[in-house]
Design a protein around this motif. Structure first.
Motif, short mmCIF file in Angstrom:
data_model
loop_
_atom_site.label_atom_id
_atom_site.label_comp_id
_atom_site.label_asym_id
_atom_site.label_seq_id
_atom_site.Cartn_x
_atom_site.Cartn_y
_atom_site.Cartn_z
N TYR A 179 2.41 1.28 -3.79
CA TYR A 179 1.55 1.11 -4.87
C TYR A 179 0.13 1.50 -4.56
CZ TYR A 179 5.51 -2.04 -6.50
OH TYR A 179 6.71 -2.44 -6.71
N ASP A 180 -0.80 1.51 -5.57
CA ASP A 180 -2.32 1.81 -5.18
C ASP A 180 -2.87 0.72 -4.51
OD1 ASP A 180 -3.13 0.27 -7.22
OD2 ASP A 180 -2.85 1.81 -8.79
N GLU A 181 -4.03 0.99 -4.14
CA GLU A 181 -4.94 -0.20 -3.22
C GLU A 181 -5.17 -1.15 -4.11
OE1 GLU A 181 -6.85 -1.91 -0.10
OE2 GLU A 181 -5.45 -0.15 0.04
N SER A 182 -5.37 -1.13 -5.38
CA SER A 182 -5.83 -2.17 -6.53
C SER A 182 -4.90 -3.02 -6.66
CB SER A 182 -6.31 -1.31 -7.78
OG SER A 182 -6.60 -2.38 -8.66
N TYR A 183 -3.70 -2.54 -6.80
CA TYR A 183 -2.36 -3.35 -7.23
C TYR A 183 -1.96 -4.13 -6.07
CZ TYR A 183 2.07 -5.13 -9.02
OH TYR A 183 2.93 -5.70 -9.40
N ARG B 167 0.92 -1.24 -0.15
CA ARG B 167 0.23 -0.10 -0.04
C ARG B 167 1.00 1.16 -0.05
NH1 ARG B 167 -4.59 -1.49 4.60
NH2 ARG B 167 -6.50 -1.99 2.92
N GLU B 168 1.83 1.23 0.64
CA GLU B 168 2.77 2.31 0.70
C GLU B 168 3.58 2.59 -0.50
OE1 GLU B 168 5.61 1.68 4.04
OE2 GLU B 168 4.15 1.68 5.47
#
Length: 215
Positions: free
Chosen positions: A23-27, A20-21
């Motif tokens: 990349y985005d939430e989806s990834y 999360r830190e």
């Protein structure tokens, strides 16, 4: 190897936090989902080293962090995988802190698994599990020393087979952190992951180590 989900569930929060830190939430969700299945496959396809092997937890733990690396098709940098493992170790620092390597009891506790493994890995079991860890006490500096060597590592061999051996030196670096959480210091000359003949472990309490440095 026999599959156990315990270690993946124990450390998935740390893995997700690092994802999360960076990349985005989806990834992050995608990789975590893929990692879960990948982990199962990795465990089941690793050489069987015995379900009751006292050192099997080392492989089950390490493969938790190999999983997101493979699931991402190596798009996640190795150093980020190492950070996932580092945070996972910190997340259970209370467990390690129960051992104080400045005491005889703490040193005995630390070495207990190794001694149990030496008893467990009989010639008969070596024939049955020929790729399991090979451990000895060769080079032990004194009788009571918290010392041992690993001269064959199935995790390193499997990582090489998987084509992810670049992760292994980074994983081995975290032995220092794990032992520091037990109030100890690891004195090491080489590791198999870095091309050495063995992984040597001479473990002193941090107070003992400082005292020797001050002499």
């Amino acid at each position: 190897m026999k599959y156990h989900a315990y270690y993946f569930w124990l450390f998935k929060r740390s893995i997700k936090q690092v994802l999360r830190e960076n990349y985005d939430e989806s990834y992050a969700k995608e990789i975590l989902k893929k990692s879960k299945q990948c982990y199962r496959t990795l465990v089941e396809e690793m050489d069987d080293i015995g379900h009751d092997n006292p050192m099997a937890y080392n492989a089950l733990f390490a493969l938790v962090f190999v999983a997101p690396y493979i699931a991402s098709e190596k798009r996640i940098p190795p150093e980020m995988i190492q950070e996932m493992m580092r945070r996972s170790l910190y997340s259970i620092r209370w467990y390690f802190a129960r051992t104080d390597l400045n005491t005889k009891r703490g040193k005995a506790s630390n070495k207990k698994v190794i001694l149990r493994y030496l008893d467990w890995y009989t010639p008969e079991r070596e024939k049955k599990y020929p790729t399991s860890f090979k451990v000895d006490l060769e080079g032990q500096p004194y009788e009571e020393a918290c010392y041992y060597r690993i001269t064959r590592c199935p995790i390193c061999a499997y990582a090489e087979r998987l084509g992810v051996d670049e992760l292994m030196p980074l994983f081995c670096e975290l032995d220092d952190l794990m032992i520091s959480l037990e109030h100890g210091v690891l004195h090491r000359k080489e590791t198999i992951a870095s091309g050495g003949d063995c992984c040597d472990y001479l473990i002193l309490g941090d107070k003992e180590s400082r005292a020797q440095e001050d002499k």
